[in-house]
Design a protein around this motif. Structure first.
Motif, mmCIF file in Angstrom:
data_model
loop_
_atom_site.group_PDB
_atom_site.id
_atom_site.type_symbol
_atom_site.label_atom_id
_atom_site.label_comp_id
_atom_site.label_asym_id
_atom_site.label_seq_id
_atom_site.Cartn_x
_atom_site.Cartn_y
_atom_site.Cartn_z
ATOM 1 N N SER A 128 0.434 -1.246 -0.036
ATOM 2 C CA SER A 128 -0.217 0.200 -0.081
ATOM 3 C C SER A 128 0.287 1.211 -0.167
ATOM 4 O O SER A 128 0.427 1.796 -0.678
ATOM 5 N N ASN A 129 2.212 1.000 0.706
ATOM 6 C CA ASN A 129 2.897 2.105 0.265
ATOM 7 C C ASN A 129 3.466 2.502 -0.303
ATOM 8 O O ASN A 129 3.082 3.324 -0.908
ATOM 9 N N GLY A 130 3.918 1.511 -0.820
ATOM 10 C CA GLY A 130 4.739 1.549 -2.589
ATOM 11 C C GLY A 130 3.824 2.006 -3.507
ATOM 12 O O GLY A 130 3.353 3.029 -4.458
ATOM 13 N N PHE A 131 1.979 2.130 -3.442
ATOM 14 C CA PHE A 131 0.954 2.379 -3.939
ATOM 15 C C PHE A 131 1.185 3.816 -3.664
ATOM 16 O O PHE A 131 0.844 4.272 -5.240
ATOM 17 N N ARG A 132 1.075 4.147 -2.862
ATOM 18 C CA ARG A 132 1.061 5.589 -2.746
ATOM 19 C C ARG A 132 1.689 6.160 -3.549
ATOM 20 O O ARG A 132 1.720 7.931 -3.379
ATOM 21 N N LEU A 133 2.997 5.910 -3.475
ATOM 22 C CA LEU A 133 4.542 6.373 -4.086
ATOM 23 C C LEU A 133 4.372 7.215 -5.220
ATOM 24 O O LEU A 133 4.754 7.825 -6.196
ATOM 25 N N GLY A 139 -2.132 12.025 -7.498
ATOM 26 C CA GLY A 139 -2.708 12.885 -5.833
ATOM 27 C C GLY A 139 -4.369 13.204 -6.363
ATOM 28 O O GLY A 139 -5.099 12.963 -5.524
ATOM 29 N N ASP A 140 -4.220 13.597 -7.623
ATOM 30 C CA ASP A 140 -6.182 14.309 -7.911
ATOM 31 C C ASP A 140 -7.188 12.579 -8.757
ATOM 32 O O ASP A 140 -7.953 13.399 -8.045
ATOM 33 N N ARG A 141 -6.069 11.537 -8.597
ATOM 34 C CA ARG A 141 -7.143 10.836 -9.361
ATOM 35 C C ARG A 141 -7.186 9.411 -8.247
ATOM 36 O O ARG A 141 -8.479 8.940 -8.363
ATOM 37 N N GLY A 142 -6.098 9.310 -7.654
ATOM 38 C CA GLY A 142 -6.274 8.264 -6.802
ATOM 39 C C GLY A 142 -6.038 7.044 -7.496
ATOM 40 O O GLY A 142 -5.979 6.086 -6.538
ATOM 41 N N VAL A 143 -5.772 6.711 -8.625
ATOM 42 C CA VAL A 143 -4.902 5.250 -9.379
ATOM 43 C C VAL A 143 -3.976 6.077 -9.608
ATOM 44 O O VAL A 143 -3.822 7.210 -9.832
ATOM 45 N N GLU A 182 0.768 8.448 -16.401
ATOM 46 C CA GLU A 182 1.937 9.957 -16.393
ATOM 47 C C GLU A 182 2.246 9.696 -14.538
ATOM 48 O O GLU A 182 3.242 9.896 -14.741
ATOM 49 N N SER A 183 1.485 9.061 -13.679
ATOM 50 C CA SER A 183 2.006 9.403 -12.480
ATOM 51 C C SER A 183 3.137 7.973 -12.202
ATOM 52 O O SER A 183 4.219 8.184 -11.896
ATOM 53 N N LEU A 184 2.595 6.827 -13.121
ATOM 54 C CA LEU A 184 3.936 5.814 -12.759
ATOM 55 C C LEU A 184 5.256 6.276 -13.859
ATOM 56 O O LEU A 184 6.394 6.401 -12.837
ATOM 57 N N LYS A 185 5.331 6.640 -14.825
ATOM 58 C CA LYS A 185 6.659 7.293 -15.275
ATOM 59 C C LYS A 185 7.070 8.389 -14.662
ATOM 60 O O LYS A 185 8.458 8.504 -13.875
ATOM 61 N N LEU A 194 -4.395 1.929 -12.320
ATOM 62 C CA LEU A 194 -4.388 0.483 -11.873
ATOM 63 C C LEU A 194 -5.189 1.375 -10.204
ATOM 64 O O LEU A 194 -3.978 2.686 -9.554
ATOM 65 N N ASN A 195 -5.925 1.102 -9.895
ATOM 66 C CA ASN A 195 -6.458 1.490 -8.371
ATOM 67 C C ASN A 195 -5.740 0.269 -7.319
ATOM 68 O O ASN A 195 -4.559 -0.391 -7.619
ATOM 69 N N GLU A 196 -6.101 0.594 -5.795
ATOM 70 C CA GLU A 196 -5.013 0.060 -4.780
ATOM 71 C C GLU A 196 -4.690 -1.372 -4.964
ATOM 72 O O GLU A 196 -3.823 -2.251 -4.420
ATOM 73 N N MET A 197 -6.530 -2.233 -5.002
ATOM 74 C CA MET A 197 -7.062 -3.431 -4.618
ATOM 75 C C MET A 197 -5.670 -4.176 -6.336
ATOM 76 O O MET A 197 -5.125 -5.135 -6.703
#
Length: 112
Positions: free
Chosen positions: A30-35, A39-43, A47-50, A81-84
Protein backbone atom coordinates in the motif's frame (compact mmCIF):
# COMPACT_ATOMS: atom_id res chain seq x y z
CA UNK A 1 26.73 -12.87 -25.55
CA UNK A 2 23.97 -11.35 -23.38
CA UNK A 3 21.95 -8.26 -24.09
CA UNK A 4 22.48 -5.17 -21.93
CA UNK A 5 18.76 -4.37 -22.16
CA UNK A 6 17.60 -7.40 -20.16
CA UNK A 7 15.73 -6.54 -16.98
CA UNK A 8 16.57 -8.87 -14.10
CA UNK A 9 13.83 -9.13 -11.52
CA UNK A 10 15.01 -10.31 -8.13
CA UNK A 11 12.05 -11.43 -6.06
CA UNK A 12 12.42 -9.95 -2.56
CA UNK A 13 8.74 -10.37 -1.71
CA UNK A 14 9.02 -13.79 0.01
CA UNK A 15 11.74 -12.47 2.32
CA UNK A 16 9.64 -9.39 3.05
CA UNK A 17 6.61 -11.54 3.92
CA UNK A 18 8.74 -13.71 6.18
CA UNK A 19 10.09 -10.65 7.97
CA UNK A 20 6.93 -8.48 8.06
CA UNK A 21 4.14 -11.06 8.06
CA UNK A 22 1.22 -10.91 5.65
CA UNK A 23 -0.33 -7.82 7.21
CA UNK A 24 2.95 -5.88 7.29
CA UNK A 25 3.72 -6.89 3.71
CA UNK A 26 0.32 -5.66 2.52
CA UNK A 27 0.96 -2.34 4.30
CA UNK A 28 4.27 -2.05 2.41
CA UNK A 29 2.50 -2.73 -0.89
CA UNK A 30 0.00 0.00 0.00
CA UNK A 31 2.90 2.35 0.72
CA UNK A 32 4.32 1.53 -2.72
CA UNK A 33 0.95 2.31 -4.27
CA UNK A 34 0.88 5.70 -2.54
CA UNK A 35 4.32 6.51 -3.98
CA UNK A 36 3.07 5.96 -7.52
CA UNK A 37 -0.48 7.29 -7.31
CA UNK A 38 -1.80 10.33 -9.15
CA UNK A 39 -2.86 12.53 -6.24
CA UNK A 40 -5.75 14.08 -8.14
CA UNK A 41 -7.27 10.83 -9.43
CA UNK A 42 -6.35 8.43 -6.59
CA UNK A 43 -5.08 5.77 -9.02
CA UNK A 44 -1.80 4.98 -10.77
CA UNK A 45 -1.92 6.47 -14.27
CA UNK A 46 0.64 6.22 -17.03
CA UNK A 47 1.80 9.74 -16.21
CA UNK A 48 2.08 9.16 -12.45
CA UNK A 49 3.88 5.86 -13.02
CA UNK A 50 6.43 7.47 -15.31
CA UNK A 51 6.83 10.51 -13.05
CA UNK A 52 7.24 8.57 -9.80
CA UNK A 53 8.87 5.31 -10.91
CA UNK A 54 12.37 6.65 -10.11
CA UNK A 55 11.35 6.62 -6.43
CA UNK A 56 11.27 2.82 -6.67
CA UNK A 57 14.53 2.53 -8.58
CA UNK A 58 12.78 2.25 -11.94
CA UNK A 59 14.04 5.45 -13.55
CA UNK A 60 14.91 3.56 -16.74
CA UNK A 61 11.33 2.31 -17.25
CA UNK A 62 10.37 2.79 -20.88
CA UNK A 63 6.98 4.03 -22.03
CA UNK A 64 6.31 0.55 -23.40
CA UNK A 65 7.12 -1.10 -20.04
CA UNK A 66 4.88 1.36 -18.17
CA UNK A 67 2.03 0.74 -20.62
CA UNK A 68 2.47 -3.04 -20.30
CA UNK A 69 2.45 -2.82 -16.49
CA UNK A 70 -0.77 -0.82 -16.52
CA UNK A 71 -2.38 -3.12 -19.07
CA UNK A 72 -1.35 -6.24 -17.13
CA UNK A 73 -2.75 -4.98 -13.83
CA UNK A 74 -5.84 -3.11 -15.05
CA UNK A 75 -8.62 -5.52 -14.13
CA UNK A 76 -11.56 -3.13 -14.59
CA UNK A 77 -10.41 -1.69 -17.93
CA UNK A 78 -10.24 1.97 -16.87
CA UNK A 79 -6.63 2.41 -18.01
CA UNK A 80 -5.29 2.94 -14.48
CA UNK A 81 -4.49 0.88 -11.37
CA UNK A 82 -6.42 1.25 -8.16
CA UNK A 83 -4.84 -0.01 -4.93
CA UNK A 84 -6.35 -3.50 -5.17
CA UNK A 85 -5.22 -3.90 -8.79
CA UNK A 86 -1.70 -2.71 -7.89
CA UNK A 87 -1.39 -5.13 -4.95
CA UNK A 88 -2.75 -7.99 -7.06
CA UNK A 89 -0.25 -7.23 -9.82
CA UNK A 90 2.65 -7.12 -7.39
CA UNK A 91 1.66 -10.49 -5.93
CA UNK A 92 1.34 -11.96 -9.42
CA UNK A 93 4.91 -10.84 -10.20
CA UNK A 94 6.21 -13.05 -7.38
CA UNK A 95 6.06 -16.74 -8.38
CA UNK A 96 7.00 -17.91 -4.89
CA UNK A 97 4.28 -15.83 -3.26
CA UNK A 98 1.74 -17.16 -5.73
CA UNK A 99 2.66 -20.66 -4.58
CA UNK A 100 2.23 -19.60 -0.94
CA UNK A 101 -0.86 -17.45 -1.54
CA UNK A 102 -3.29 -19.73 0.32
CA UNK A 103 -1.14 -19.61 3.46
CA UNK A 104 -0.86 -15.81 3.20
CA UNK A 105 -4.61 -15.42 2.71
CA UNK A 106 -5.35 -17.50 5.80
CA UNK A 107 -2.82 -15.51 7.84
CA UNK A 108 -4.28 -12.19 6.65
CA UNK A 109 -7.83 -13.30 7.49
CA UNK A 110 -6.82 -14.54 10.94
CA UNK A 111 -5.07 -11.24 11.68
CA UNK A 112 -7.91 -9.13 10.28
Amino acid sequence: MGSKNVVVFEDFFPAMVEKLGAEGFMKELSNGFRLLVDGDRGVITFESLKRNSALLGLKEMSDEEATCMLREGDLDGDGALNEMEFCTLMLRLSPELMNDSRKLLVEAIVNF
